[in-house]
Scaffold this motif. Structure first.
Motif, PDB file in Angstrom:
ATOM      1  N   ARG A 295       0.821  -1.215   0.000  1.00 53.83           N
ATOM      2  CA  ARG A 295       0.000   0.000   0.000  1.00 53.83           C
ATOM      3  C   ARG A 295       0.857   1.268   0.000  1.00 53.83           C
ATOM      4  O   ARG A 295       0.325   2.382   0.049  1.00 53.83           O
ATOM      5  CB  ARG A 295      -0.939  -0.005   1.211  1.00 53.83           C
ATOM      6  N   GLY A 296       2.177   1.090  -0.047  1.00 51.40           N
ATOM      7  CA  GLY A 296       3.068   2.243  -0.137  1.00 51.40           C
ATOM      8  C   GLY A 296       3.762   2.632   1.142  1.00 51.40           C
ATOM      9  O   GLY A 296       4.530   3.602   1.170  1.00 51.40           O
ATOM     10  N   VAL A 297       3.526   1.884   2.220  1.00 50.97           N
ATOM     11  CA  VAL A 297       4.200   2.155   3.494  1.00 50.97           C
ATOM     12  C   VAL A 297       5.632   1.630   3.420  1.00 50.97           C
ATOM     13  O   VAL A 297       5.877   0.535   2.910  1.00 50.97           O
ATOM     14  CB  VAL A 297       3.449   1.482   4.662  1.00 50.97           C
ATOM     15  N   THR A 298       6.584   2.404   3.908  1.00 53.47           N
ATOM     16  CA  THR A 298       7.967   1.952   3.982  1.00 53.47           C
ATOM     17  C   THR A 298       8.121   0.986   5.152  1.00 53.47           C
ATOM     18  O   THR A 298       7.716   1.313   6.277  1.00 53.47           O
ATOM     19  CB  THR A 298       8.928   3.142   4.169  1.00 53.47           C
ATOM     20  N   VAL A 299       8.679  -0.164   4.899  1.00 52.74           N
ATOM     21  CA  VAL A 299       8.844  -1.182   5.934  1.00 52.74           C
ATOM     22  C   VAL A 299      10.324  -1.335   6.268  1.00 52.74           C
ATOM     23  O   VAL A 299      11.159  -1.473   5.371  1.00 52.74           O
ATOM     24  CB  VAL A 299       8.253  -2.531   5.478  1.00 52.74           C
ATOM     25  N   ARG A 300      10.631  -1.291   7.560  1.00 51.10           N
ATOM     26  CA  ARG A 300      12.013  -1.450   8.013  1.00 51.10           C
ATOM     27  C   ARG A 300      12.064  -2.450   9.165  1.00 51.10           C
ATOM     28  O   ARG A 300      11.112  -2.565   9.932  1.00 51.10           O
ATOM     29  CB  ARG A 300      12.596  -0.107   8.489  1.00 51.10           C
ATOM     30  N   LYS A 301      13.198  -3.108   9.282  1.00 45.70           N
ATOM     31  CA  LYS A 301      13.410  -4.016  10.402  1.00 45.70           C
ATOM     32  C   LYS A 301      13.910  -3.226  11.604  1.00 45.70           C
ATOM     33  O   LYS A 301      14.806  -2.378  11.479  1.00 45.70           O
ATOM     34  CB  LYS A 301      14.423  -5.104  10.053  1.00 45.70           C
ATOM     35  N   ALA A 302      13.335  -3.508  12.769  1.00 49.25           N
ATOM     36  CA  ALA A 302      13.799  -2.884  14.010  1.00 49.25           C
ATOM     37  C   ALA A 302      13.665  -3.914  15.123  1.00 49.25           C
ATOM     38  O   ALA A 302      12.562  -4.309  15.484  1.00 49.25           O
ATOM     39  CB  ALA A 302      12.991  -1.635  14.335  1.00 49.25           C
ATOM     40  N   ASP A 303      14.786  -4.350  15.633  1.00 48.42           N
ATOM     41  CA  ASP A 303      14.816  -5.343  16.706  1.00 48.42           C
ATOM     42  C   ASP A 303      15.442  -4.691  17.931  1.00 48.42           C
ATOM     43  O   ASP A 303      16.621  -4.340  17.923  1.00 48.42           O
ATOM     44  CB  ASP A 303      15.637  -6.554  16.264  1.00 48.42           C
ATOM     45  N   TYR A 304      14.662  -4.524  18.989  1.00 52.64           N
ATOM     46  CA  TYR A 304      15.153  -3.841  20.188  1.00 52.64           C
ATOM     47  C   TYR A 304      16.287  -4.590  20.870  1.00 52.64           C
ATOM     48  O   TYR A 304      17.016  -4.022  21.682  1.00 52.64           O
ATOM     49  CB  TYR A 304      14.014  -3.650  21.191  1.00 52.64           C
ATOM     50  N   ASP A 305      16.411  -5.867  20.554  1.00 53.75           N
ATOM     51  CA  ASP A 305      17.494  -6.645  21.146  1.00 53.75           C
ATOM     52  C   ASP A 305      18.799  -6.462  20.382  1.00 53.75           C
ATOM     53  O   ASP A 305      19.826  -7.035  20.746  1.00 53.75           O
ATOM     54  CB  ASP A 305      17.117  -8.126  21.200  1.00 53.75           C
ATOM     55  N   HIS A 306      18.757  -5.659  19.311  1.00 58.90           N
ATOM     56  CA  HIS A 306      19.961  -5.308  18.542  1.00 58.90           C
ATOM     57  C   HIS A 306      19.988  -3.784  18.410  1.00 58.90           C
ATOM     58  O   HIS A 306      19.712  -3.228  17.331  1.00 58.90           O
ATOM     59  CB  HIS A 306      19.945  -5.981  17.169  1.00 58.90           C
ATOM     60  N   PRO A 307      20.314  -3.098  19.506  1.00 59.72           N
ATOM     61  CA  PRO A 307      20.233  -1.633  19.551  1.00 59.72           C
ATOM     62  C   PRO A 307      21.023  -0.922  18.457  1.00 59.72           C
ATOM     63  O   PRO A 307      20.620   0.157  18.010  1.00 59.72           O
ATOM     64  CB  PRO A 307      20.795  -1.295  20.937  1.00 59.72           C
ATOM     65  N   SER A 308      22.122  -1.513  18.011  1.00 57.95           N
ATOM     66  CA  SER A 308      22.954  -0.841  17.011  1.00 57.95           C
ATOM     67  C   SER A 308      22.215  -0.656  15.691  1.00 57.95           C
ATOM     68  O   SER A 308      22.586   0.209  14.880  1.00 57.95           O
ATOM     69  CB  SER A 308      24.245  -1.636  16.770  1.00 57.95           C
ATOM     70  N   GLU A 309      21.165  -1.443  15.456  1.00 56.43           N
ATOM     71  CA  GLU A 309      20.417  -1.354  14.201  1.00 56.43           C
ATOM     72  C   GLU A 309      19.295  -0.314  14.260  1.00 56.43           C
ATOM     73  O   GLU A 309      18.771   0.101  13.218  1.00 56.43           O
ATOM     74  CB  GLU A 309      19.798  -2.715  13.865  1.00 56.43           C
ATOM     75  N   LEU A 310      18.945   0.117  15.459  1.00 56.30           N
ATOM     76  CA  LEU A 310      17.746   0.937  15.605  1.00 56.30           C
ATOM     77  C   LEU A 310      17.890   2.347  15.044  1.00 56.30           C
ATOM     78  O   LEU A 310      16.954   2.881  14.450  1.00 56.30           O
ATOM     79  CB  LEU A 310      17.348   1.008  17.078  1.00 56.30           C
ATOM     80  N   ALA A 311      19.043   2.977  15.256  1.00 56.47           N
ATOM     81  CA  ALA A 311      19.218   4.345  14.780  1.00 56.47           C
ATOM     82  C   ALA A 311      19.012   4.441  13.280  1.00 56.47           C
ATOM     83  O   ALA A 311      18.394   5.386  12.775  1.00 56.47           O
ATOM     84  CB  ALA A 311      20.598   4.870  15.172  1.00 56.47           C
ATOM     85  N   ALA A 312      19.500   3.433  12.542  1.00 54.84           N
ATOM     86  CA  ALA A 312      19.312   3.427  11.093  1.00 54.84           C
ATOM     87  C   ALA A 312      17.837   3.275  10.741  1.00 54.84           C
ATOM     88  O   ALA A 312      17.334   3.904   9.808  1.00 54.84           O
ATOM     89  CB  ALA A 312      20.125   2.293  10.461  1.00 54.84           C
ATOM     90  N   ALA A 313      17.130   2.445  11.512  1.00 56.10           N
ATOM     91  CA  ALA A 313      15.702   2.242  11.249  1.00 56.10           C
ATOM     92  C   ALA A 313      14.905   3.516  11.478  1.00 56.10           C
ATOM     93  O   ALA A 313      13.871   3.736  10.842  1.00 56.10           O
ATOM     94  CB  ALA A 313      15.172   1.125  12.136  1.00 56.10           C
TER      95      ALA A 313
END
Length: 301
Positions: A51-69
């Motif tokens: 439907r046009g929503v941007t989907v990103r992965k965000a896993d709180y147990d991997h904090p280093s990935e969250l800022a990019a998300a």
């Protein structure tokens, strides 16, 4: 003009997250291109991506990935996680998300909390109180704390079994719960996320009135024609009854704490904040019950 993705919904694959996305697009007419939906399992959000929503992965147990998300996001909805299996885990996850949002330059955080989080007898209230404190202590300029009352859907946890046995054991006494439908809370979160409000506020979101166990039992008896006696017991007796039926004690104590909080009045309040935020009145619990609970209860009766 190209839309910028600046609104983010965490936990978007859950029931509340999906309700928020639906209200953003269908009720509030927010362009899908403005919305980012995150999940530990982004594959579960394929319908929203279509439907046009941007989907990103965000896993709180991997904090280093969250800022990019969270990159590029101005307003973020932090839906509290369901990590109750390990003491401290949920609060740790929330703090990681808050820190990442701060680093990513998020201007406003909306958080789904609990009524009277600092004083509530609900066993996991400290997770919410700690998260609220972390948001306030962060460098994020604005926040909206949504202290969500009990979902109307929660009555379906205990009620089917109670109808099977004819007895509803409770430690809630004469305390009431101002139940509010999950869909209404989804609308409230969507409204807060898209609001022009940039300051700091705390809103308590309740249904139209507080319902006691006796009143809910009466609704169930009238709907099913089955006998249902409300049996008041102590919190400890309630825990022993659940553990005797096979419920692990830590889980039994969580459930028993809901009754203790109800008896203390922690889950009862006024719908004023909901109405001011959404411009609507919450769906009456009796109406929700007739449309949603009755089909489930009569099917299993």
């Amino acid at each position: 003009m190209t839309q910028t993705a600046d609104l983010l919904v965490t936990g978007a694959s859950g029931h509340l997250g999906k309700a928020v996305l639906a209200h953003l697009i269908e009720t509030l007419k927010v362009p899908a291109a403005r919305i980012v939906a995150t999940s530990r399992k982004p594959g579960d959000l394929g319908d929203w991506a279509a439907r046009g929503v941007t989907v990103r992965k965000a896993d709180y147990d991997h904090p280093s990935e969250l800022a990019a998300a969270f990159t590029g996001i101005k307003r973020l909805l932090l839906i509290s996680t369901d990590a109750l299996d390990e003491p401290g885990k949920r609060l740790r996850q929330h703090k990681a998300a808050i820190e990442a949002a701060d680093k990513a330059g998020v201007a406003h955080v909306v958080y789904t909390s609990l009524p009277d989080a600092q004083n509530s007898l609900v066993s996991f209230a400290p997770d919410h109180a700690g998260t609220e404190a972390a948001i306030k202590a962060s460098g994020i300029a604005g926040h909206t704390l949504l202290r969500n009352s009990w979902y109307s859907e929660n009555v379906l946890h205990a009620l089917p079994h109670a109808l099977e046995t004819g007895k509803w054991f409770t430690a809630a006494g004469k305390g009431g719960v101002s139940y509010i439908a999950r869909d209404d809370l989804g609308l409230a979160a969507a409204a807060a996320l898209t609001s022009n409000f940039s300051g700091k506020r705390t809103l308590s979101l309740y249904g139209e009135k507080a319902w006691t166990v006796d009143e809910v039992a009466e609704l169930a008896r009238n709907a099913t024609g089955k006998p249902l006696a409300v049996v008041q017991v102590s919190v400890e007796d309630l825990v022993q009854g659940m553990t005797g039926a096979g419920t692990p004690e830590p889980v039994a104590r969580v459930f028993a704490s809901f009754d203790a909080a109800t008896a203390a009045g922690n889950l009862a309040g006024s719908p004023e904040d909901f109405e001011a935020l959404t411009g609507r009145v919450p769906q009456p619990f009796a109406e929700w019950f007739a449309n949603n609970a009755v089909p489930v209860l009569t099917e299993t009766a």
